[in-house]
Design an enzyme around this catalytic site. Structure first.
Site, PDB file in Angstrom:
ATOM      1  CG  HIS A  11       6.430  -8.469  -4.264  1.00  8.65           C
ATOM      2  ND1 HIS A  11       5.190  -8.935  -3.915  1.00  8.65           N
ATOM      3  CD2 HIS A  11       7.038  -8.094  -3.121  1.00  8.65           C
ATOM      4  CE1 HIS A  11       5.063  -8.854  -2.594  1.00  8.65           C
ATOM      5  NE2 HIS A  11       6.183  -8.349  -2.091  1.00  8.65           N
ATOM      6  CG  HIS A  17       2.168  -6.975  -4.652  1.00  8.50           C
ATOM      7  ND1 HIS A  17       2.747  -8.026  -5.338  1.00  8.50           N
ATOM      8  CD2 HIS A  17       2.084  -5.957  -5.541  1.00  8.50           C
ATOM      9  CE1 HIS A  17       2.982  -7.644  -6.589  1.00  8.50           C
ATOM     10  NE2 HIS A  17       2.579  -6.386  -6.731  1.00  8.50           N
ATOM     11  CG  HIS A  65      -3.143  -3.136  -3.115  1.00 11.92           C
ATOM     12  ND1 HIS A  65      -2.283  -3.595  -2.135  1.00 11.92           N
ATOM     13  CD2 HIS A  65      -4.332  -2.981  -2.503  1.00 11.92           C
ATOM     14  CE1 HIS A  65      -2.935  -3.718  -0.990  1.00 11.92           C
ATOM     15  NE2 HIS A  65      -4.191  -3.337  -1.183  1.00 11.92           N
TER      16      HIS A  65
END
Length: 142
Positions: free
Chosen positions: A46, A98, A100
């Site tokens: 994370h 998070h 991405h």
């Protein structure tokens, strides 16, 4: 993080359509499927955004992007291009905190995906541009 939707997907608590997974990343279809094959590449560790990556994690995550992009493109002869986007912060349209990377296959100019890039050509003088560049350069880490 306990309440992070991507951490829950990585842990298998929320189902996803996975197209690739290894020790460092999970690549799965974005639920929105902006275009068919729209994929998210997510580090298993994370990290909130690009600013939280260390060099090792960045190398392990970003080196897989070309491989996954090529596989998506090869999977459908109608794909003629791809947008690769990585948004950081709400102001930049990051909706899940998070990190991405979006891989959005492109099929035509009318495939319901667009980006707008404002054109500010000539609004800053060469001197102003150089001052901005010098300011950024002094903050680079070797």
């Amino acid at each position: 993080m306990d309440d992070c939707v991507f951490c829950k997907i990585i842990n298998g608590d929320i189902p996803s359509t996975t197209i690739y997974e290894d020790d460092d990343i999970k690549a799965f279809f974005d639920i929105s499927q902006v275009t068919p094959g729209h994929t998210l590449v997510v580090p298993k560790k994370h990290v909130k955004d690009i600013f939280a990556y260390d060099e090792d994690l960045a190398e392990r995550v970003f080196k897989k992007i070309p491989m996954i992009a090529r596989a998506i493109k090869a999977s459908n002869p109608k794909i003629i291009g791809m947008n690769i986007c990585q948004n950081n912060g709400e102001i930049a349209y990051q909706s899940v905190m998070h990190s991405h990377i979006h891989l959005v296959p492109r099929y035509s100019k009318d495939d319901d995906f667009s980006m707008h890039w404002g054109d500010n050509t000539g609004l800053a003088s060469n001197e102003e541009l150089q001052k901005r560049a010098d300011n950024i350069k002094q903050h680079l880490e070797a």
